[in-house]
Design a protein around this motif. Sequence first.
Motif, PDB file in Angstrom:
ATOM      1  N   GLU A  21       2.940  -4.882  -4.212  1.00  0.00           N
ATOM      2  CA  GLU A  21       3.603  -4.744  -5.524  1.00  0.00           C
ATOM      3  C   GLU A  21       3.749  -3.255  -5.874  1.00  0.00           C
ATOM      4  O   GLU A  21       4.811  -2.804  -6.303  1.00  0.00           O
ATOM      5  CB  GLU A  21       2.698  -5.459  -6.536  1.00  0.00           C
ATOM      6  N   LEU A  22       2.674  -2.485  -5.665  1.00  0.00           N
ATOM      7  CA  LEU A  22       2.729  -1.041  -5.951  1.00  0.00           C
ATOM      8  C   LEU A  22       3.753  -0.361  -5.037  1.00  0.00           C
ATOM      9  O   LEU A  22       4.532   0.480  -5.486  1.00  0.00           O
ATOM     10  CB  LEU A  22       1.347  -0.408  -5.758  1.00  0.00           C
ATOM     11  N   LEU A  23       3.761  -0.738  -3.763  1.00  0.00           N
ATOM     12  CA  LEU A  23       4.709  -0.134  -2.811  1.00  0.00           C
ATOM     13  C   LEU A  23       6.147  -0.434  -3.232  1.00  0.00           C
ATOM     14  O   LEU A  23       7.000   0.460  -3.263  1.00  0.00           O
ATOM     15  CB  LEU A  23       4.437  -0.657  -1.393  1.00  0.00           C
ATOM     16  N   ARG A  24       6.417  -1.691  -3.590  1.00  0.00           N
ATOM     17  CA  ARG A  24       7.782  -2.067  -3.991  1.00  0.00           C
ATOM     18  C   ARG A  24       8.218  -1.334  -5.250  1.00  0.00           C
ATOM     19  O   ARG A  24       9.393  -1.084  -5.463  1.00  0.00           O
ATOM     20  CB  ARG A  24       7.894  -3.585  -4.201  1.00  0.00           C
ATOM     21  N   SER A  25       7.240  -0.966  -6.111  1.00  0.00           N
ATOM     22  CA  SER A  25       7.610  -0.244  -7.336  1.00  0.00           C
ATOM     23  C   SER A  25       7.663   1.272  -7.085  1.00  0.00           C
ATOM     24  O   SER A  25       7.753   2.053  -8.023  1.00  0.00           O
ATOM     25  CB  SER A  25       6.644  -0.598  -8.475  1.00  0.00           C
ATOM     26  N   GLY A  26       7.564   1.684  -5.815  1.00  0.00           N
ATOM     27  CA  GLY A  26       7.796   3.099  -5.498  1.00  0.00           C
ATOM     28  C   GLY A  26       6.547   3.961  -5.456  1.00  0.00           C
ATOM     29  O   GLY A  26       6.626   5.190  -5.461  1.00  0.00           O
ATOM     30  N   GLU A  27       5.370   3.314  -5.415  1.00  0.00           N
ATOM     31  CA  GLU A  27       4.123   4.084  -5.324  1.00  0.00           C
ATOM     32  C   GLU A  27       3.705   4.246  -3.856  1.00  0.00           C
ATOM     33  O   GLU A  27       4.204   3.548  -2.975  1.00  0.00           O
ATOM     34  CB  GLU A  27       3.005   3.377  -6.101  1.00  0.00           C
ATOM     35  N   VAL A  28       2.740   5.148  -3.623  1.00  0.00           N
ATOM     36  CA  VAL A  28       2.184   5.280  -2.276  1.00  0.00           C
ATOM     37  C   VAL A  28       0.762   4.731  -2.264  1.00  0.00           C
ATOM     38  O   VAL A  28       0.023   4.846  -3.238  1.00  0.00           O
ATOM     39  CB  VAL A  28       2.225   6.744  -1.744  1.00  0.00           C
ATOM     40  N   VAL A  29       0.407   4.103  -1.147  1.00  0.00           N
ATOM     41  CA  VAL A  29      -0.857   3.364  -1.041  1.00  0.00           C
ATOM     42  C   VAL A  29      -1.520   3.655   0.311  1.00  0.00           C
ATOM     43  O   VAL A  29      -0.867   3.605   1.351  1.00  0.00           O
ATOM     44  CB  VAL A  29      -0.583   1.838  -1.166  1.00  0.00           C
ATOM     45  N   GLY A  30      -2.814   3.952   0.285  1.00  0.00           N
ATOM     46  CA  GLY A  30      -3.575   4.123   1.526  1.00  0.00           C
ATOM     47  C   GLY A  30      -3.987   2.760   2.067  1.00  0.00           C
ATOM     48  O   GLY A  30      -4.422   1.902   1.300  1.00  0.00           O
ATOM     49  N   PHE A  31      -3.824   2.536   3.360  1.00  0.00           N
ATOM     50  CA  PHE A  31      -4.172   1.220   3.933  1.00  0.00           C
ATOM     51  C   PHE A  31      -4.714   1.383   5.347  1.00  0.00           C
ATOM     52  O   PHE A  31      -4.410   2.358   6.043  1.00  0.00           O
ATOM     53  CB  PHE A  31      -2.954   0.274   3.902  1.00  0.00           C
ATOM     54  N   PRO A  32      -5.536   0.399   5.788  1.00  0.00           N
ATOM     55  CA  PRO A  32      -6.147   0.518   7.116  1.00  0.00           C
ATOM     56  C   PRO A  32      -5.179   0.140   8.226  1.00  0.00           C
ATOM     57  O   PRO A  32      -4.328  -0.734   8.053  1.00  0.00           O
ATOM     58  CB  PRO A  32      -7.283  -0.515   7.052  1.00  0.00           C
ATOM     59  N   THR A  33      -5.296   0.835   9.363  1.00  0.00           N
ATOM     60  CA  THR A  33      -4.678   0.358  10.603  1.00  0.00           C
ATOM     61  C   THR A  33      -5.781   0.448  11.653  1.00  0.00           C
ATOM     62  O   THR A  33      -6.867   0.931  11.371  1.00  0.00           O
ATOM     63  CB  THR A  33      -3.454   1.206  11.049  1.00  0.00           C
ATOM     64  N   GLU A  34      -5.487   0.013  12.877  1.00  0.00           N
ATOM     65  CA  GLU A  34      -6.533   0.072  13.898  1.00  0.00           C
ATOM     66  C   GLU A  34      -6.780   1.497  14.391  1.00  0.00           C
ATOM     67  O   GLU A  34      -7.842   1.782  14.928  1.00  0.00           O
ATOM     68  CB  GLU A  34      -6.198  -0.866  15.070  1.00  0.00           C
ATOM     69  N   THR A  35      -5.801   2.409  14.205  1.00  0.00           N
ATOM     70  CA  THR A  35      -5.980   3.792  14.680  1.00  0.00           C
ATOM     71  C   THR A  35      -6.716   4.605  13.622  1.00  0.00           C
ATOM     72  O   THR A  35      -7.898   4.908  13.780  1.00  0.00           O
ATOM     73  CB  THR A  35      -4.619   4.437  15.026  1.00  0.00           C
ATOM     74  N   VAL A  36      -6.012   4.971  12.540  1.00  0.00           N
ATOM     75  CA  VAL A  36      -6.621   5.662  11.399  1.00  0.00           C
ATOM     76  C   VAL A  36      -5.994   5.071  10.134  1.00  0.00           C
ATOM     77  O   VAL A  36      -5.049   4.288  10.233  1.00  0.00           O
ATOM     78  CB  VAL A  36      -6.363   7.197  11.467  1.00  0.00           C
ATOM     79  N   TYR A  37      -6.496   5.425   8.951  1.00  0.00           N
ATOM     80  CA  TYR A  37      -5.872   4.943   7.713  1.00  0.00           C
ATOM     81  C   TYR A  37      -4.510   5.620   7.537  1.00  0.00           C
ATOM     82  O   TYR A  37      -4.351   6.807   7.831  1.00  0.00           O
ATOM     83  CB  TYR A  37      -6.758   5.231   6.494  1.00  0.00           C
ATOM     84  N   GLY A  38      -3.535   4.844   7.065  1.00  0.00           N
ATOM     85  CA  GLY A  38      -2.200   5.376   6.814  1.00  0.00           C
ATOM     86  C   GLY A  38      -1.949   5.493   5.321  1.00  0.00           C
ATOM     87  O   GLY A  38      -2.577   4.805   4.514  1.00  0.00           O
ATOM     88  N   LEU A  39      -1.013   6.402   4.949  1.00  0.00           N
ATOM     89  CA  LEU A  39      -0.583   6.510   3.555  1.00  0.00           C
ATOM     90  C   LEU A  39       0.855   6.024   3.504  1.00  0.00           C
ATOM     91  O   LEU A  39       1.767   6.706   3.969  1.00  0.00           O
ATOM     92  CB  LEU A  39      -0.696   7.962   3.079  1.00  0.00           C
ATOM     93  N   GLY A  40       1.043   4.800   2.971  1.00  0.00           N
ATOM     94  CA  GLY A  40       2.329   4.141   3.092  1.00  0.00           C
ATOM     95  C   GLY A  40       3.249   4.314   1.903  1.00  0.00           C
ATOM     96  O   GLY A  40       2.810   4.464   0.761  1.00  0.00           O
TER      97      GLY A  40
END
Length: 324
Positions: A21-40
């Motif tokens: 929901e935050l991403l769709r409203s144009g915000e950036v969000v930190g999230f886990p991946t198997e390599t390192v955390y991404g900032l999406g």
Amino acid sequence: MTTELLDALNSPDSAIIRAAELLRSGEVVGFPTETVYGLGACIFNETAVRKIYEAKGRPQDNPLIAHIASIEDAKRIAVNIPDEFYRLADAFFPGALTVILRKRKQVPSIVSAGLDTIAVRMPAHEIALRIIAEAGEPLVAPSANRSGKPSPTSAQHVFDDLNGRIAAIVDGGKCRVGIESTIIDILGDIPVIVRPGSITGENIEQILGKKVIIHSAGESPVPIAPGMKYRHYAPQAIVKLKKSWEEISEEIDKNPNYKRMILTTEEAPAKLKDIVFSLSTETIYAEFRRADAESFQEILILCSDTVQTNTALMNRIAKAASGT
Ligand code: AMP
Ligand code: MG
């Protein structure tokens, strides 16, 4: 800005829904991946993508990696996709491999820092894949650290760097791989690895059935990947690479009172046990962060044969030692 902490370990469904929901409203969000955390951020939202560069303090000419939730998603952001891409995707997606493709012109140019190419990866992390799918479009996601810091491998690392600068952090626990993906450029005649990672040149050669070159500065037949020109993270401590325990002892004798850690994959001599920690791709960035937080003066790394054959780990260690 207050940064929301979304606990995907205990309540994955609500964490994923809120993040999307935050991403769709144009915000950036930190999230886990198997390599390192991404900032999406959503890839087609230029304003949101700009926020990534601001939050990280990242130079605007350092391109971002697009994260997709299915192999078919590649068509939404890339054109003239070569057959090699599908062979690599069948073998390694989802996984720690990023492939450089021709960019679709609808993708804002800020995403790839003006290049006509786009780096594409499908992460092997259920939370990441569900967030991308729920957001409804591919996400661009560089590592979720402040520029100049080691990549984050836990939600705490993201919080330490970006609290107050981003809308939310999704906690999915520690990253399994711990270093960034392998990046391969397949657009030229010879495939070139522009960043080594856990998927090796040999792994890729087996799938493509042809020789792959690992880029090393000055030897590459293709232009250097844009991000490579930046000075890389180096801990505040002096990092020295050593070949044997004898060399390590000599180094300790030079400055016996230094606050130091030794990183190794080997069994340590008993007298050094207190300052020896395990060296691995999974923990290297966490150790560098700890060394900075605890003001270590010196990090000695034992580059045993096992370590030297690990191209990706050696690449990150060498960068930390040289700061280039
Ligand atoms: P990260 O900050 O770990 O996500 O790293 C992103 C890196 O991917 C950049 O610094 C570049 O080295 C590489 N990269 C991204 N897009 C491209 C591209 N279109 N061509 C070449 N390299 C790219
Ligand atoms: Mg990065």
